[in-house]
Scaffold this active site. Structure first.
Site, PDB file in Angstrom:
ATOM      1  N   SER A 273      26.194 -38.924 -77.547  1.00 52.27           N
ATOM      2  CA  SER A 273      26.018 -37.606 -77.009  1.00 52.27           C
ATOM      3  C   SER A 273      25.962 -36.362 -77.939  1.00 52.27           C
ATOM      4  O   SER A 273      27.211 -35.995 -78.423  1.00 52.27           O
ATOM      5  CB  SER A 273      26.913 -37.236 -75.896  1.00 52.27           C
ATOM      6  OG  SER A 273      28.177 -37.797 -76.295  1.00 52.27           O
TER       7      SER A 273
ATOM      8  N   LYS B 184      33.070 -45.560 -85.318  1.00 52.30           N
ATOM      9  CA  LYS B 184      31.328 -45.415 -85.544  1.00 52.30           C
ATOM     10  C   LYS B 184      31.441 -44.304 -86.469  1.00 52.30           C
ATOM     11  O   LYS B 184      30.276 -44.122 -87.205  1.00 52.30           O
ATOM     12  CB  LYS B 184      30.831 -45.102 -84.332  1.00 52.30           C
ATOM     13  CG  LYS B 184      31.290 -44.012 -83.409  1.00 52.30           C
ATOM     14  CD  LYS B 184      30.231 -42.831 -83.749  1.00 52.30           C
ATOM     15  CE  LYS B 184      30.734 -41.287 -83.119  1.00 52.30           C
ATOM     16  NZ  LYS B 184      30.129 -40.151 -83.627  1.00 52.30           N
TER      17      LYS B 184
HETATM   18  N1  LIG Z   1      29.114 -32.170 -81.691  1.00 52.04           N
HETATM   19  C1  LIG Z   1      29.134 -33.185 -81.001  1.00 52.04           C
HETATM   20  O1  LIG Z   1      27.896 -33.576 -80.848  1.00 52.04           O
HETATM   21  C2  LIG Z   1      30.195 -34.239 -80.570  1.00 52.04           C
HETATM   22  C3  LIG Z   1      31.323 -33.896 -80.966  1.00 52.04           C
HETATM   23  N2  LIG Z   1      32.270 -34.902 -80.553  1.00 52.04           N
HETATM   24  C4  LIG Z   1      33.914 -34.658 -80.833  1.00 52.04           C
HETATM   25  O2  LIG Z   1      34.290 -33.366 -80.351  1.00 52.04           O
HETATM   26  C5  LIG Z   1      35.239 -32.954 -81.401  1.00 52.04           C
HETATM   27  C6  LIG Z   1      34.727 -31.569 -81.622  1.00 52.04           C
HETATM   28  O3  LIG Z   1      33.698 -31.420 -82.136  1.00 52.04           O
HETATM   29  P1  LIG Z   1      32.735 -30.114 -82.173  1.00 52.04           P
HETATM   30  O4  LIG Z   1      32.838 -29.422 -81.181  1.00 52.04           O
HETATM   31  O5  LIG Z   1      31.287 -30.888 -82.585  1.00 52.04           O
HETATM   32  O6  LIG Z   1      33.393 -29.606 -83.669  1.00 52.04           O
HETATM   33  P2  LIG Z   1      32.783 -28.071 -84.243  1.00 52.04           P
HETATM   34  O7  LIG Z   1      33.121 -27.929 -85.738  1.00 52.04           O
HETATM   35  O8  LIG Z   1      31.511 -27.771 -83.581  1.00 52.04           O
HETATM   36  O9  LIG Z   1      33.844 -27.108 -83.370  1.00 52.04           O
HETATM   37  C7  LIG Z   1      35.350 -27.329 -83.354  1.00 52.04           C
HETATM   38  C8  LIG Z   1      35.858 -26.377 -82.681  1.00 52.04           C
HETATM   39  O10 LIG Z   1      37.230 -26.635 -82.483  1.00 52.04           O
HETATM   40  C9  LIG Z   1      37.998 -25.307 -82.821  1.00 52.04           C
HETATM   41  N3  LIG Z   1      39.124 -25.498 -83.524  1.00 52.04           N
HETATM   42  C10 LIG Z   1      39.236 -26.096 -84.851  1.00 52.04           C
HETATM   43  N4  LIG Z   1      40.701 -26.130 -85.130  1.00 52.04           N
HETATM   44  C11 LIG Z   1      41.148 -25.581 -83.856  1.00 52.04           C
HETATM   45  C12 LIG Z   1      42.808 -25.313 -83.599  1.00 52.04           C
HETATM   46  N5  LIG Z   1      43.605 -25.702 -84.605  1.00 52.04           N
HETATM   47  N6  LIG Z   1      42.790 -24.815 -82.429  1.00 52.04           N
HETATM   48  C13 LIG Z   1      42.095 -24.620 -81.683  1.00 52.04           C
HETATM   49  N7  LIG Z   1      40.542 -24.755 -81.800  1.00 52.04           N
HETATM   50  C14 LIG Z   1      40.411 -25.363 -82.960  1.00 52.04           C
HETATM   51  C15 LIG Z   1      36.846 -24.372 -83.643  1.00 52.04           C
HETATM   52  O11 LIG Z   1      37.316 -23.121 -83.785  1.00 52.04           O
HETATM   53  P3  LIG Z   1      36.418 -22.069 -84.789  1.00 52.04           P
HETATM   54  O12 LIG Z   1      35.071 -22.091 -84.428  1.00 52.04           O
HETATM   55  O13 LIG Z   1      37.347 -20.855 -84.772  1.00 52.04           O
HETATM   56  O14 LIG Z   1      36.753 -22.763 -86.145  1.00 52.04           O
HETATM   57  C16 LIG Z   1      35.800 -24.784 -83.022  1.00 52.04           C
HETATM   58  O15 LIG Z   1      35.629 -24.023 -81.888  1.00 52.04           O
HETATM   59  C17 LIG Z   1      35.109 -33.792 -82.412  1.00 52.04           C
HETATM   60  O16 LIG Z   1      36.439 -34.705 -82.665  1.00 52.04           O
HETATM   61  C18 LIG Z   1      33.882 -34.509 -82.531  1.00 52.04           C
HETATM   62  O17 LIG Z   1      33.937 -35.842 -83.199  1.00 52.04           O
HETATM   63  C19 LIG Z   1      32.164 -35.772 -79.715  1.00 52.04           C
HETATM   64  C20 LIG Z   1      30.751 -35.877 -79.044  1.00 52.04           C
HETATM   65  C21 LIG Z   1      29.863 -35.336 -79.814  1.00 52.04           C
HETATM   66  O1  LIG Z   2      29.853 -38.161 -81.817  1.00 50.39           O
HETATM   67  C1  LIG Z   2      29.007 -37.793 -81.870  1.00 50.39           C
HETATM   68  C2  LIG Z   2      27.841 -38.133 -80.733  1.00 50.39           C
HETATM   69  O2  LIG Z   2      28.225 -39.084 -79.936  1.00 50.39           O
HETATM   70  C3  LIG Z   2      28.614 -36.617 -82.696  1.00 50.39           C
HETATM   71  O3  LIG Z   2      28.486 -37.233 -84.012  1.00 50.39           O
HETATM   72  P1  LIG Z   2      28.683 -36.523 -85.404  1.00 50.39           P
HETATM   73  O4  LIG Z   2      30.378 -36.043 -85.096  1.00 50.39           O
HETATM   74  O5  LIG Z   2      28.626 -37.637 -86.520  1.00 50.39           O
HETATM   75  O6  LIG Z   2      27.946 -35.332 -85.506  1.00 50.39           O
END
Ligand SMILES: NC(=O)C1=CN([C@@H]2O[C@H](COP(=O)(O)OP(=O)(O)OC[C@H]3O[C@@H](n4cnc5c(N)ncnc54)[C@H](OP(=O)(O)O)[C@@H]3O)[C@@H](O)[C@H]2O)C=CC1
Ligand SMILES: O=C(CO)COP(=O)(O)O
EC number: 1.1.1.94
Length: 342
Positions: A143, A196
């Site tokens: 996703s 993965k």
């Molecule tokens: N993006 C995707 O498509 C997907 C992501 N994931 C998983 O979701 C998780 C988050 O990823 P994603 O949203 O993409 O990452 P991003 O980098 O887009 O966003 C991370 C978020 O976490 C915040 N953050 C970082 N450190 C802290 C902290 N110490 N306290 C509070 N907030 C914090 C950041 O804040 P700031 O903006 O201020 O730095 C930001 O809002 C990861 O584990 C990723 O693997 C899973 C499925 C899909």
């Molecule tokens: O986990 C994800 C999609 O399922 C997002 O993958 P990436 O963190 O590699 O962008």
């Protein structure tokens, strides 16, 4: 948890790409959803423009989504907390919610990875931090945030030991464009979603080096064998690894350039140093940390994960990616399947 428990409103902690996309998906279904990010400027931007210009520009927030500023008040009054921060900020997030969380408030997360240094599963980390009274769940599967935010067809999995909570949480997201499956196998779902990311780096490296589709397919397939070995050693259900959170997410991130883990691998394969590749991608790359932690868990379980091992050597020991591929190819001849012993 009783079937009637009220999860509303959901507080999403972490206004990054994925937290925002998940918040939008729930709000589109008419569920009151609160989104909190740690950065005040970002809050003001989202509050004023009703979009997340930093991570998902150009996609308007649904009416039921509110951006909140006072996180303490929000934690106390929400019906459910969904954490969506990188794995290195997961423990910090649990510590933040714990003192204010009402008894039995369910907690879920969409973070993929293991606890830094220890390699503990986040479910175990959350259970020991929050105690036994809160239902817990993990969201995982193939996703990309941008596609979910754009309301493109997607399917993912909600895993919980509490079947009622899994069903209710899945129901918050379920829609004609978002199909959400439930499972009790929290272990398998977490392992698939973690490993993965490391394998997506390896596929990116291979493609960046200019190796072809055959090499990519081999890495995905043999990578899957590594996931299965680790999952079996830790006690997960093999079936889970053939589902959305296993093979589904592995295929997605190894083959599509939206994956930040794959992007990192591509940059390294094309000749950037690891440090420069990290700067070039400039986003959350969970596979970097996961590589080390998965290797730690593999050693503890005494199993072989040769692809993950080579990714670690490239990321942390300065190995040349070409030499690492060579090392994989030069491993001793092996059987893919041996006949059953009568
Ligand atoms: N993006 C995707 O498509 C997907 C992501 N994931 C998983 O979701 C998780 C988050 O990823 P994603 O949203 O993409 O990452 P991003 O980098 O887009 O966003 C991370 C978020 O976490 C915040 N953050 C970082 N450190 C802290 C902290 N110490 N306290 C509070 N907030 C914090 C950041 O804040 P700031 O903006 O201020 O730095 C930001 O809002 C990861 O584990 C990723 O693997 C899973 C499925 C899909
Ligand atoms: O986990 C994800 C999609 O399922 C997002 O993958 P990436 O963190 O590699 O962008």
């Amino acid at each position: 948890m009783s079937e009637q428990a009220n999860l509303s409103p959901t507080l999403v902690l972490g206004a990054g790409a994925w937290g925002t996309a998940l918040a939008m998906a729930m709000a589109r279904n008419g569920h009151e959803t609160w989104l909190w990010g740690r950065d005040k400027q970002h809050y003001l931007q989202m509050q004023t423009s009703r979009e997340n210009a930093k991570y998902l520009p150009g996609i308007a927030f649904p009416d039921a989504l509110s951006v909140v500023d006072d996180v303490h008040k929000a934690i106390q009054s929400c019906g459910h907390v969904l954490i969506s921060v990188p794995s290195k900020a997961f423990v910090e997030s649990l510590q933040m919610i714990k003192p204010m969380l009402a008894a039995k408030t369910p907690v879920s997360w969409a973070t993929k990875g293991l606890a830094p240094d220890t390699g503990e599963l986040l479910y175990d980390v959350a259970r020991s931090a929050l105690g036994e009274s809160h239902p817990l769940a993990v969201i995982s599967g193939p996703s990309f945030a941008a596609e979910v935010a754009a309301n493109l067809p997607t399917a993912f999995t909600v895993a919980s030991e509490d079947g009622d909570f899994a069903k209710q949480l899945a129901g918050l997201f379920h829609s004609p464009t978002l199909r959400v499956y439930t499972t009790y196998d929290v272990l398998g779902v977490q392992i698939g979603g973690t490993v993965k990311n490391v394998l997506a780096i390896s596929a990116g490296i291979s493609d960046g080096l200019g190796y072809g589709a055959n090499a990519r397919a081999a890495l995905i397939t043999r990578g899957m064998a590594e996931i299965r070995r680790l999952a079996a050693a830790l006690g997960a259900e093999t079936e889970t690894l053939f589902g959305l959170s296993g093979i589904g997410d592995l295929i997605l991130t190894c083959t599509d350039d939206q994956s930040r883990n794959r992007q990192l691998g591509l940059a390294i394969g094309r000749g950037l140093s690891v440090d420069d590749a990290v700067k070039f991608v400039g986003k959350t790359v969970e596979g970097m940390d996961a590589a080390r932690e998965v290797m730690l868990r593999a050693r503890q379980a005494d199993i072989e994960m040769p692809i993950v091992e080579q990714v670690c050597k490239i990321l942390f020991e300065g190995y040349d990616p070409r030499e690492s591929v060579q090392a994989l190819l030069c491993r001793e001849q092996k059987a893919e399947l041996t006949p059953p012993v009568n």
